[in-house]
Design an enzyme around this catalytic site. Structure first.
Site, PDB file in Angstrom:
ATOM      1  CB  CYS A  99      -0.831   0.050   1.287  1.00 56.53           C
ATOM      2  SG  CYS A  99      -2.527  -0.476   1.080  1.00 56.53           S
ATOM      3  CG  HIS A 100       1.034   3.946  -3.107  1.00 54.57           C
ATOM      4  ND1 HIS A 100       0.453   2.891  -3.763  1.00 54.57           N
ATOM      5  CD2 HIS A 100       2.075   4.344  -3.887  1.00 54.57           C
ATOM      6  CE1 HIS A 100       1.112   2.652  -4.901  1.00 54.57           C
ATOM      7  NE2 HIS A 100       2.107   3.505  -4.998  1.00 54.57           N
ATOM      8  CG  MET A 135      -5.923  -1.829   0.333  1.00 58.47           C
ATOM      9  SD  MET A 135      -7.033  -3.265   0.187  1.00 58.47           S
ATOM     10  CE  MET A 135      -6.681  -4.148   1.706  1.00 58.47           C
ATOM     11  CD  GLU A 136      -5.630   3.569   2.641  1.00 58.87           C
ATOM     12  OE1 GLU A 136      -6.367   3.114   1.736  1.00 58.87           O
ATOM     13  OE2 GLU A 136      -4.389   3.707   2.510  1.00 58.87           O
ATOM     14  CG  ASP A 154      -9.327  -6.841  23.133  1.00 58.72           C
ATOM     15  OD1 ASP A 154      -8.903  -7.894  23.639  1.00 58.72           O
ATOM     16  OD2 ASP A 154      -8.996  -5.713  23.531  1.00 58.72           O
TER      17      ASP A 154
END
Lengths: 171, 171, 171, 171, 171, 171
Positions: E79-80, E123-124, E138
C-alpha cells in the site's frame, strides 16, 4: 445554539470523526508551542556541566521533539497525517536561572512547525514541545524526580480559516 | 564529585546510552503521574454537555493516554521497552469547577502504570498523562486555543532500588 | 568559509533541525541505492535451492525493503515524511557467483524510489536496500554468521536543485 | 542432508514462519555489530569541526542507532520482539584518518546490545549500526553523496545454543 | 492473455512492487467498507447496557478503526502512504436485533474514507472496519469467544481510472 | 448481577482500562484463528498461476500476517504488549476449489500464535489472520473488487484461567 457547534471532531449525533478537510484549500500553516520544565538549580547545573562534555541533555531532547512531531497523528486519535515541511526546537534556560528563583531553574522549550496543508499543525508543535520536556525529565529523573513540566501551550499559529492566534501574555 | 555521577543515561565519557539493566532484578513497579488542563469555563461546559450525548472528550483522551503509554519507548529515546501489566487513567474536573476560578476550570488527569520489570514506569505514566491532556486540547481547540496543560509531574512511584517517591504537596 | 555552510540539517548556531522545505517546489524525484551481501557459496546454494520450493529468502527481503522505505522518516531523525509514489527492489546474485570468488558469492540489491515532493528520496532508497540486506542476513544467519553487508551506497539520483548524481564506477 | 535443515525461518514445507522459541530457555545474550562509513576527508573535517560547536553529527547518529535497535522487529519480518536490556553505540574515526588514505576517512560504528531472552540480538545490533551509518549519510549528503557504508557485519555474539561467534580478522 | 496483466502489484517478471503512481493524476477518492460482527444476544445486551453508563464498547471500536485507517500502509505491504482527508465509522446493531435471529445479534460497522490522491483508499476503509470489528471482539471476548466477524467487504468506491464500484446486493 | 461483571476492559464505574495482569501467573498460551476469503474462480486461477512464477500472493499475505501479529497492541486499544514466541500462518484453497461453488473459490487462512505470558494471544491470532486476508484483497482487487473476507473467528485457544476454547463446528 448547541455547544456542539463548536466541536470539530464530532458528527451531528455526537460521534467522534476525523473531520473532512477535502474541501479546505491547502495553505501555508505555522504553529509555535511552548513547554517549560521547572527543576532544582542543581539539576540545571548538571545539565549545563554535562553539555560541556560530549553528552548533551538538551540536544537529545531537541531530537526527541523533532521525531515526536512526525508521530503526532499516531498519538492524537483524530489528528490528520500532515506532511511536515519544517520542525525546529529551541531549548534555553530562563535568565533568572539558578539563583533568583528559590533554588530553582526553568528550561524553556519552544517548538515551531510549518507545513502547507488543509489543516493546521498546532498539535504537532505541542507534541514536539511536550516530548522534548518529557525527555529532559527522563534524562534527569535520577537527580530530581520532582521536576514539573508546566505551561505546555500554544504560543502562536497562522494559516487557515481561523487566522492568527497569539497567546495572551502571562498566561 | 562529578555531576555525571547522577546521570544514568550517559557513559563515563558522556555519551548517551540505553542503560544496562541486565543485572537488576525484575520487581513490581508502579508509577502515578498527573497533568492538569486549564480551560475557560465555557469549554468545561461544552465537554460536560457533550458527554451526556454519545461523544465523550474525556473517554477519547483516556483511550489516547492508554495507547500512548504503550508507545513510550518509541518517543523517549533512551527508554527501555517495558511490557506494561496495567494502565489506567482517571479524568475529572476540580471541584472549584467553573465558578470559583475567574471563569476557568481545571481538568485533572491521573495515570497509573504497573509492571514487573528491571526498570520503572515513570515515563510511561507521564507520557500517558501528557498525551491525554494534548488530546483534550485537540478536541477542544476550536473552542479555546488558549488552554494550558500545566503541572505534568510524577505523583508517586514505588519499586526498584530508589524506593518510594511521593511528590511534595502544592508543587 | 564555514564548514557549516555545507550542512543542511543544522541551524546557524549548530542545532539540529528538520530543514524548511516550504519554499522548494514539488518536483519529480528518483533515487537508486545499492547494497551488496557477501556470503559463503554454500549459503548462496541454500538460498537458490530454497527458492525452488515455496519459501524464498529473496522475496521476503524484497518485501522487507519495500516496507522499510515507508518507515524511513521514523528511522532517520531529520528526514521528512515523503509520500512515496513507487518503490521497487531487485535482488540478484553476481554472475561470478559461487565459483570464481574463493568460495564466496555476492548478492546485489538495488532499490529504486520515486516521488514528487519538495525533497529527495535518497534516504528511502538507502534504507530499503539496507533493510533488505539485513533481512537476508537474518534468514541465513544460522548458516553463515560471517556474512557481510558491503557497499551500501547511492547509485543515482535526479530531481531537485542539486540535479543528477551518478555514483563513480568501482566505488 | 537438506539445505533447509540449516534455515530456521522456514517450516518443513518451505513456508516462512516466526520460529517457535517457547521451549528455549531465557539466557543472557550479547551481540556486537559494526558498520564503517567511508567519506572524503573534507567531510570528516566538517563533522569534527561541527562537533566543537553545538550540533554533533555523531551524537545524532548514535541516538538514531539506539532508537532503531528498539524497532528491529518492525523492520526484519521474522524477528521476535526482544525487550532490550542495554544498547550502546560507539562512533570514532579510524586513526589513519584524513591523511593516509588518499583523501578519505573512515568512521567506525560499533553497536552492542544485551538482553536475557529466548533468542539472540544479532539483528538488533546490526540494525543499530546500519541506521547510525545511514543517519551519518543523511546529515552529510549535501557535502558528499558518494559516501559508502561498508562492512556492516557481526563482530561478536554470545549466549544461546550456538554459543560464541567471533568474526574473523580482516573480514 | 496472461493472468498477470490483471495484477497491479507485480512487475512483468512476477516480483512484488509498490506500483508507480507518479503519472496518475491526484483526484478525489472515496471508499466505504463494511464489517459485520455476529454475537450472542446476551453479548448485545451487555454492550447496549454498558453504553448507558460511561464505558462504551462501540465508541472505543470506532476510535480504534479511525486510528487503524492511518496505519494501513504499515500493515498492507504494498500500500501507498495516503494522507487521509476524512475517516468516519458508523456502528449499529441490525434491527432484527436480539430476538429474531436464534438468540443472535449482528453489529454492522461501516467505514468511510476520503482523500484526494493518486491512488484509492479501499484498503484504508477495509482496515478501519476490520480493526473496529476486532476491537469489539477484544472487549467482549470474556463474554463470548465464539463471536464471528463475517462479511468484511468493500461496499462502494469512487474516483480513479476504474471509476465507481458498487457491491452487489446480498453478497 | 450486572452485565459489567463480564467485561474485563472496564473499571467498576464503566471506564476503559488496560486490565491489571500483575497477579496472573505467566503460563503457556496458544491461540488459533481463521479468516476465509471468498473470490471468483478466475481470481483463484490468477493467484495459483502467479505462484508458479516468482511473485506469490499467498507468501506476501503470510508475511503480512506475521508482521501484523507483532503490531496487535498498537491496533487494539486495550491489548497488552505480549512478546510472541511463535507465529505461523497457513493459507490454502478449499478443496471444492474453483468448480463446485458457482464459480467461486475460498481461501482459508489459519494463524497460530504461541507465548508464555500473563494474558492470552487470541487478538494476535485474529489480527494476523485478518491482515493476511486484507493483503490478499489488496493484491487481487484490480481483478475482483467483490471479494469478501468472511468468518474471521477464533478456532482454538488454550492457557490461562479460562482454559480451553474450541470453536463450534459449522460456525
Amino acid at each position: 445554539m448547541s455547544s456542539e457547534a463548536g466541536f470539530t471532531h464530532f458528527t451531528q449525533d455526537g460521534r467522534p470523526v476525523m473531520v473532512d478537510v477535502s474541501d479546505k484549500p491547502s495553505t501555508k500553516r505555522v504553529a509555535v508551542a511552548q513547554a517549560r520544565v521547572r527543576m532544582q538549580s542543581t539539576t540545571h547545573d548538571a545539565i549545563v556541566h554535562q553539555a560541556v562534555r560530549k553528552g548533551d541533555v538538551l540536544a537529545i531532547a531537541q531530537l526527541a521533539g523533532i521525531m515526536a512531531a512526525k508521530k503526532t497523528s499516531e498519538l492524537i486519535p483524530l489528528c490528520h497525517q500532515v506532511p511536515l515541511h519544517h520542525v525546529a526546537l529551541d531549548l534555553a534556560f530562563e535568565d533568572t536561572g539558578t539563583s533568583g528563583n528559590g533554588g530553582e531553574a526553568v528550561l524553556v522549550i519552544e517548538a515551531q512547525v510549518d507545513t502547507a496543508y488543509q489543516t493546521g499543525v498546532e498539535m504537532e508543535a505541542l507534541t514536539a514541545a511536550s516530548v522534548a520536556a518529557l525527555t529532559v525529565y527522563d534524562m534527569c529523573k535520577a537527580l530530581d524526580r520532582a521536576m514539573v513540566v508546566e505551561q505546555v501551550r500554544l504560543l502562536y499559529k497562522d494559516g487557515g480559516k481561523s487566522g492568527v492566534f497569539q497567546a495572551p501574555q502571562n498566561a
